[in-house]
Enzyme design. Structure first.
Site, short mmCIF file in Angstrom:
data_model
loop_
_atom_site.label_atom_id
_atom_site.label_comp_id
_atom_site.label_asym_id
_atom_site.label_seq_id
_atom_site.Cartn_x
_atom_site.Cartn_y
_atom_site.Cartn_z
N GLY A 16 54.16 38.91 50.48
CA GLY A 16 54.32 39.08 49.04
C GLY A 16 54.25 40.53 48.62
N SER A 148 40.31 35.12 45.10
CA SER A 148 40.16 35.40 43.68
C SER A 148 38.76 35.07 43.24
CB SER A 148 41.15 34.57 42.86
OG SER A 148 40.88 34.67 41.47
N TYR A 161 45.02 26.40 40.65
CA TYR A 161 44.89 27.72 41.25
C TYR A 161 43.45 27.94 41.74
CZ TYR A 161 44.98 32.87 41.50
OH TYR A 161 44.90 34.18 41.91
N LYS A 165 42.26 28.59 45.64
CA LYS A 165 41.49 29.76 46.09
C LYS A 165 40.19 29.35 46.76
CE LYS A 165 44.43 32.95 44.99
NZ LYS A 165 45.14 33.68 46.07
#
Length: 258
Positions: A16, A148, A161, A165
């Site tokens: 990424g 995160s 999300y 994580k």
């Protein structure tokens, strides 16, 4: 700011790396002496721009495309890296899929499936594939999975999300056990970062950014380049006795008791 040459003669892959945090990690690795493989899925122009920034620093770079939700494509990605570089010293699994922010009431099954496929399945299979190959080379390697601080506070706006994580922590600890001592695996967990995507969000422009700055002891939200060196620390020789770890860099926003 002094940039130390922590990766002279090393090879680094950043997934990424066409935009945002991944791009800055790739460039910082090059600033510190590494040759860099720049992965992307859809942002080819961004990946090529990152590679150009790397080569402008006098380091080697190449771009490679893969959808990390597919194991065969991860294997192809690894084949390309080892073919080009002959080895891989550091893998930074940066790819993450937050999707757009929404109320928890609007979360869809499709969104849950997609986020878990990329963040959990993709990161697990990348760690598996890269780690297994690192075991076969002299000197082993290091893997940094980007997590995160959402795991500290949860997110009513993106529970899928937050769940993903958390999953990254579990797979990281598992592979830290499996691959030790030759390959170290850790999580780097940034807090809020002012990427272009974040700065472009309507809620950020309408006051959320200011609110979060006030709630952060350090008084500001950093840009991605400011945290790239901290993420790469986990792959340096100074971190040689750290594996299965979780390093937070959030300006104190999520401070909790010991």
């Amino acid at each position: 700011m002094t940039v130390f040459q922590r990766f002279t003669g090393k090879t680094v892959l950043v997934t990424g790396a066409g935009t945002g945090f991944g791009a800055e990690i790739a460039v910082r690795a090059a600033q510190e002496g590494a040759d860099v493989a720049v992965h992307y899925r859809s942002s080819r122009a961004g990946a090529e721009a990152t590679a150009e920034r790397v080569t402008a620093l006098g380091r080697k770079a190449f771009v490679v495309r893969a959808d990390i939700a597919e194991h065969d494509q991860i294997k192809h990605l690894a084949d390309e890296v080892w073919s080009r570089f002959g080895r891989l010293d550091v893998a930074v699994n940066n790819v993450g899929e937050a999707r757009e922010q929404m109320s928890w009431r609007d979360v869809t099954e499709e969104s849950v499936d997609h986020v878990l496929a990329v963040d959990v399945k993709g990161t697990l299979l990348c760690t598996h594939e890269f780690g297994a190959r690192m075991l076969e080379q002299d000197g082993g390697g290091a893997i940094v999975n980007i997590g995160s601080t959402v795991v500290a506070r949860g997110s009513a706006r993106a529970p899928q999300y937050a769940a993903a994580k958390y999953g990254i922590i579990g797979l990281t600890k598992s592979y830290a056990h499996a691959l030790a001592p030759a390959v170290r695996v850790n999580v780097f967990a940034p807090g809020f970062i002012e990427t272009e995507a974040t700065l472009g969000r309507e809620d950020w422009r309408s006051g959320r950014g200011d609110q979060l700055r006030k709630m952060t002891p350090m008084g500001r939200i950093p840009g991605p380049a400011e945290l790239a060196g901290a993420a790469l620390f986990l792959a340096t020789q100074d971190a040689h006795h750290i594996t299965g770890g979780f390093l937070v860099a959030d300006g104190g926003y999520n401070m909790i008791g010991a």
